[in-house]
Design a protein around this motif. Structure first.
Motif, mmCIF file in Angstrom:
data_model
loop_
_atom_site.group_PDB
_atom_site.id
_atom_site.type_symbol
_atom_site.label_atom_id
_atom_site.label_comp_id
_atom_site.label_asym_id
_atom_site.label_seq_id
_atom_site.Cartn_x
_atom_site.Cartn_y
_atom_site.Cartn_z
ATOM 1 N N PHE A 110 0.850 -1.172 0.000
ATOM 2 C CA PHE A 110 0.000 0.000 0.000
ATOM 3 C C PHE A 110 0.898 1.238 0.000
ATOM 4 O O PHE A 110 1.888 1.239 0.701
ATOM 5 N N PRO A 111 0.638 2.297 -0.701
ATOM 6 C CA PRO A 111 -0.507 2.578 -1.583
ATOM 7 C C PRO A 111 -0.253 2.260 -3.060
ATOM 8 O O PRO A 111 -0.913 2.826 -3.906
ATOM 9 N N LEU A 112 0.712 1.392 -3.363
ATOM 10 C CA LEU A 112 1.068 1.155 -4.762
ATOM 11 C C LEU A 112 0.504 -0.165 -5.266
ATOM 12 O O LEU A 112 0.940 -0.687 -6.275
ATOM 13 N N ASN A 113 -0.477 -0.725 -4.552
ATOM 14 C CA ASN A 113 -0.940 -2.061 -4.941
ATOM 15 C C ASN A 113 -2.334 -2.048 -5.573
ATOM 16 O O ASN A 113 -2.991 -3.067 -5.641
ATOM 17 N N MET A 120 3.966 1.352 5.861
ATOM 18 C CA MET A 120 3.377 0.893 4.597
ATOM 19 C C MET A 120 2.889 -0.554 4.722
ATOM 20 O O MET A 120 1.788 -0.900 4.280
ATOM 21 N N ALA A 121 3.703 -1.392 5.323
ATOM 22 C CA ALA A 121 3.361 -2.810 5.410
ATOM 23 C C ALA A 121 2.125 -3.013 6.279
ATOM 24 O O ALA A 121 1.204 -3.757 5.921
ATOM 25 N N THR A 122 2.080 -2.329 7.429
ATOM 26 C CA THR A 122 0.937 -2.498 8.321
ATOM 27 C C THR A 122 -0.342 -2.031 7.634
ATOM 28 O O THR A 122 -1.387 -2.689 7.700
ATOM 29 N N LEU A 123 -0.252 -0.883 6.949
ATOM 30 C CA LEU A 123 -1.424 -0.389 6.226
ATOM 31 C C LEU A 123 -1.858 -1.387 5.154
ATOM 32 O O LEU A 123 -3.050 -1.604 4.945
ATOM 33 N N THR A 124 -0.870 -2.002 4.469
ATOM 34 C CA THR A 124 -1.206 -3.000 3.453
ATOM 35 C C THR A 124 -2.066 -4.098 4.054
ATOM 36 O O THR A 124 -3.106 -4.464 3.506
#
Lengths: 495, 238
Positions: free
Chosen positions: A224-227, A280-284
Motif C-alpha cells: 500500500f498505496p502502490l498495490n 506501509m506494510a501495516t497499512l497493506t
C-alpha cells in the motif's frame, strides 16, 4: 558437477521459450506438454542446486562470461535463492499441469512463451547479484506479467493490465533513478560491493536512492498505496498465472526489496526507511483485509488475502532484526504453498462451474468434494489456525514485531487476522453447509496436487522444525550482509 | 473548493518530494572521477575483448548477461503484442496507395536501408551502434514497405521462426562458452581460440561480439517488423 552449470537455470527456460515458435504448428496439447516437460527439467536443476547449496553450506556463485565481479555480472545462489528457485520451479511445474484444464484461449504458443519467461524472470530476480541485472530481470518479470494479465482479452483484463502497466512503469523508473543515484555515488553496480561501500556514501544520497528503489519495488511487492493494480490483475489473469503471481512473482519483488534494504544497512539514515516501510506494510495488511471482507468474487477475495499476507511479510522484513527476517522467510514459504493450493482450487472451480462467484461455492462440498477439501485446508491455514503452517510463521512475525517494540503494528495485524477469519469461515460455511448440488467429475492429477499440498500444509503445521530451520538459514542469508560480501569473490577494482 | 484543496495538496506534496530528490541529486559528485569499474574497462578493453568500441565491449561482453535479458525483454514485448492482438483472420485494411514519390523512393531505398542496418550491427565492435540500432534500421525498411504499398505484408511466419532461431542462437553461443571456457557467455572465440588477436580495429576481431550483434540485429529487425505487422492488421469479418 561444476557450480557454473547453475546458469542453466537461466539458459534452459530462455532457450525453450525461443524454441516455441518452431513447434507452434503441433497443436495445443503438444505445446502444453512441452511446457510441462521444460518446467520438470527446471525443477530437476533447481533441486540439484538446492541439494548442492544446502549440503555444502556454500553459495553457488555463477560468474557470467568469466568476468569476476564487479567487472562482470554474478549470480548469487545462497540459501535463500536456492530455496526460492526451487519453489518457483515447482510451482511453475504444478501450474503447467493446471494449464491443460484452465487455459483454452488462443494463442497457446504465445502463452507458453510468456509462461516460461515469467518463471525465468522470477528466477533471475532471486538469483542475481548485480543491481542493474536485478532491474533487467524485474522488467522481464513485469512485462510478462502485464501481457499475461491481459491474456484473456476481456475488457476487465485489458483495464487491469493497463493499470498494472502504468503503476509498474512508474515503479520501474523510480527503481532505475535510485540505481543511478547509487551508481553515481559508489561507481559500482555489484550488490556486494555496494554493501561494502554503503557506509561511505553521503547519507542523504543513500537515503534518497534507497527510498526510490524501495518505492519502485513496492509496486511489484504489492505494498500500500502502490498495490491498486493487484486485485484487478489477480482476478483477470488466467488461473494458473494468478497462482504464480501470488506464489512467486510478488515474492521476488519482496525478496529484492529485503535484499537491497539489508545491503544498505550500514547507511546512517537506514532506520528512517525502515520506519516508513513498517507503516506501509501495516497499512497493506489492514486495508487489504477490510477490502477482502466486501468481495463477492472468491478469486478476488483470495487476491486481497494474498496482498494482506504479503504485507505481513514486508512487515517482518522491515523490522531490521534477524528474528524478523527469519519469520518473514518462513511466512513466504508457507504463503507460497497455501496460495497455490487456494488459487488452484478456486481456479478449478471457476473452470468447472463457470466463474468464481460465491454463488458457485455454495454446496461445493457435494459437487466437488476433493477440491472443496483442498480449499478448506487452505482457508484454515490462511487464517492461522493452530496446527496449520501459517500459524507458526504468523506467530513468529508477531513475536518479532513485539520484540522490536511496534506494539501498535502487532495489534493492528492481529485485529486484521480476525477480519480474515470472518471471510474465510464464511467461505468454508458456504462450501459445506449451504446449497445443494450434483457431483461434478474432478480431474485426477489436480486432485493429487491439491491433496499433496494439503498434506504439506498440515505436515509443516504439526512438525514445523524442519521448514523453520531451512527458513532460518535462508533468513540469515539475507540478514548477514558481512557474510554475503565475503562470499562474493570481488576482484579488488578500486576498493 | 474540494478540487482546489486537492490540487494544492498535490502541489505541496510534489514540492516536498522534489526538494528531497534535489537534495539527493546534489549529493552525487557530478563530473568527478567516480569510475571504479569504468576505469578498469577502459584500461583492459582492447586486450581482454578485442573490441575498439569500449561501449560495445561492456554491453556485449563484460555485461553480456544484461544484454541477454534486454533481448528477452524485446522478445516479450513482441510476443505480448502478438498474444493480445491475436485473431483468426487478420488482414491489412489500408485503402490509400502511397504516392509516387513514396513508392519509388521505397523501391530504391529498401535494399540500401537493409544494407546499412546490417553494416551497423556487423561493425558494432568498431563503430558506434550495434545490434539494437542496426535491427531497428532494418525494421524501418519494412515499415517503409508497409507505408508505400497497401497489399504488402512481411512473411510473418518465417519471421517468427527466425526470431526464435536467432534467440536460441544467442543462448547457444552462451552455452558453448559454458562448455569450452567453463562460464556461461564466456567469449570462447577471443579468449580460447584466440582468433583475430593481430586484427584489432578491423572487422575480424572482437571475439564473439560481431556474432552476437549479428544475432541481435536479426532478432531486433524481425521483432520490430513483427510488431508493426501486428499493429497494422485488423480482424476482418467475412
Amino acid at each position: 558437477m561444476n557450480g557454473q552449470y547453475a546458469s542453466l537455470l537461466i539458459a534452459i527456460p530462455l532457450l525453450s521459450a525461443f524454441f516455441v515458435p518452431l513447434i507452434k504448428g503441433l497443436g495445443k496439447r503438444a505445446i502444453k506438454s512441452y511446457v510441462l516437460m521444460i518446467t520438470a527439467i527446471q525443477t530437476g536443476i533447481a533441486a540439484w542446486v538446492f541439494k548442492e547449496v544446502y549440503s555444502t553450506g556454500k553459495p553457488i556463485i555463477v560468474i557470467a562470461g568469466g568476468w569476476k565481479p564487479p567487472v562482470g555480472i554474478n549470480l548469487y545462489i545462497g540459501y535463500f535463492a536456492a530455496l526460492f528457485i526451487l519453489i518457483v520451479a515447482v510451482v511453475s511445474f504444478l501450474m503447467a499441469v493446471f494449464n491443460f484444464k484452465a487455459v483454452t484461449i488462443e494463442p497457446i504458443d504465445k502463452y507458453a512463451m510468456l509462461f516460461l519467461l515469467l518463471m525465468l524472470g522470477a528466477t533471475g530476480m532471486i538469483a542475481t547479484g548485480d543491481i542493474f541485472n536485478l532491474f533487467v530481470f524485474m522488467e522481464i518479470t513485469a512485462i510478462t506479467a502485464y501481457a499475461l494479465t491481459a491474456y484473456n482479452k476481456t475488457g476487465e483484463a485489458a483495464e487491469a493490465s493497463l493499470k498494472y502497466m502504468i503503476l509498474g512503469g512508474i515503479g520501474s523508473s523510480f527503481f532505475l533513478i535510485g540505481v543511478a543515484l547509487i551508481y553515481g555515488a559508489t561507481g559500482t553496480l555489484n550488490m556486494a560491493q555496494i554493501a561494502q561501500l554503503a557506509g561511505h556514501i553521503n547519507p542523504t544520497v543513500a537515503q534518497v536512492g534507497l527510498a526510490l528503489i524501495i518505492f519502485g519495488l513496492a509496486v511489484e511487492a504489492e505494498l500500500f498505496p502502490l498495490n491498486a493494480w493487484a486485485p484487478d490483475a489477480y482476478q483477470a489473469a488466467p488461473h494458473p498465472v494468478t497462482a504464480m503471481f501470488s506464489a512467486f512473482v510478488v515474492k521476488a519483488g519482496l525478496y529484492a526489496m529485503a535484499r537491497v534494504l539489508y545491503l544498505m544497512s550500514s547507511v546512517g539514515t537506514w532506520h528512517n526507511v525502515l520506519k516508513l516501510l513498517v507503516v506501509m506494510a501495516t497499512l497493506t495488511v489492514v486495508v487489504a483485509e477490510f477490502s477482502a471482507l466486501r468481495q463477492r468474487n472468491v478469486k478476488r477475495m483470495i487476491a486481497y488475502s494474498s496482498i494482506s499476507q504479503v504485507g505481513l511479510i514486508a512487515l517482518a522484513f522491515a523490522l531490521g532484526t534477524q528474528a524478523g527476517v527469519d519469520a518473514g522467510v518462513f511466512q513466504m514459504v508457507n504463503h507460497a504453498i497455501i496460495k497455490v493450493l487456494l488459487f488452484l482450487g478456486v481456479g478449478y472451480v471457476a473452470v468447472q462451474l463457470g466463474g468464481a462467484d460465491i454463488e458457485n461455492f455454495r454446496g461445493l462440498g457435494r459437487k466437488m468434494p476433493a477440491t472443496a477439501f483442498g480449499i478448506t485446508i487452505g482457508a484454515m491455514a490462511a487464517v492461522g489456525v493452530p496446527l496449520f503452517n501459517i500459524f507458526w510463521s504468523k506467530l513468529r512475525i508477531i513475536l518479532a514485531t513485539l520484540q522490536v517494540g511496534y506494539t501498535w503494528a502487532a495489534f493492528l495485524v492481529l485485529a486484521a487476522s480476525v477480519v480474515e477469519a470472518v471471510y474465510y469461515f464464511r467461505l468454508v460455511h458456504a462450501i459445506w453447509f449451504e446449497g445443494e448440488g450434483e457431483r461434478v467429475g474432478e480431474s485426477v492429477p489436480l486432485v493429487i496436487i491439491m491433496i499433496a499440498l494439503a498434506i504439506l500444509v498440515i505436515a509443516i503445521g504439526i512438525y514445523p522444525n524442519y521448514a523453520w530451520s531451512i527458513s532460518q538459514k535462508a533468513g540469515a542469508d539475507i540478514f548477514n550482509v558481512a557474510q554475503y560480501i565475503k562470499n562474493v569473490p570481488l576482484m579488488g577494482v578500486g576498493a | 473548493m474540494v478540487s482546489i484543496l486537492k490540487r494544492g495538496l498535490a502541489i505541496i506534496i510534489l514540492l516536498v518530494i522534489g526538494y528531497w530528490l534535489a537534495q539527493g541529486l546534489s549529493g552525487v559528485p557530478f563530473g568527478q572521477d567516480k569510475m571504479l569499474v569504468g576505469q578498469y574497462y577502459l584500461n583492459h578493453v582492447k586486450q581482454q575483448t578485442g573490441a575498439v568500441n569500449a561501449v560495445t565491449a561492456v554491453v556485449v561482453n563484460y555485461r553480456g548477461f544484461d544484454t541477454l535479458g534486454e533481448v528477452t525483454v524485446l522478445f516479450i514485448a513482441s510476443t505480448g503484442v502478438g498474444a493480445l492482438l491475436w485473431g483468426k483472420n487478420r488482414k491489412r485494411t489500408a485503402r490509400t496507395e502511397g504516392s509516387v514519390v513514396l513508392t519509388t523512393g521505397t523501391r530504391l531505398l529498401v535494399p540500401f536501408v537493409i544494407l546499412f542496418g546490417a553494416y551497423i550491427f556487423i561493425h558494432g565492435h568498431l563503430t558506434p551502434g550495434g545490434g539494437f540500432p542496426g535491427g531497428a534500421t532494418i525494421a524501418t525498411a519494412f515499415l517503409l514497405l508497409y507505408m508505400a504499398f497497401t497489399m504488402y505484408e512481411i512473411p510473418y511466419k518465417a519471421f517468427e521462426k527466425t526470431e526464435g532461431i536467432v534467440g536460441m542462437g544467442y543462448v547457444v553461443v552462451g552455452l558453448i562458452g559454458l562448455a569450452i571456457g567453463g562460464y556461461f557467455l564466456f567469449d570462447w572465440i577471443w579468449q580460447t581460440w584466440g582468433w583475430g588477436h593481430n586484427n584489432i580495429g578491423r572487422l575480424f576481431s572482437g571475439g564473439f561480439i560481431p556474432v552476437i550483434y549479428t544475432i541481435i540485429g536479426i532478432k531486433v529487425g524481425t521483432e520490430l517488423s513483427g510488431i508493426i505487422d501486428n499493429m497494422l492488421k485488423e480482424e476482418v469479418k467475412e
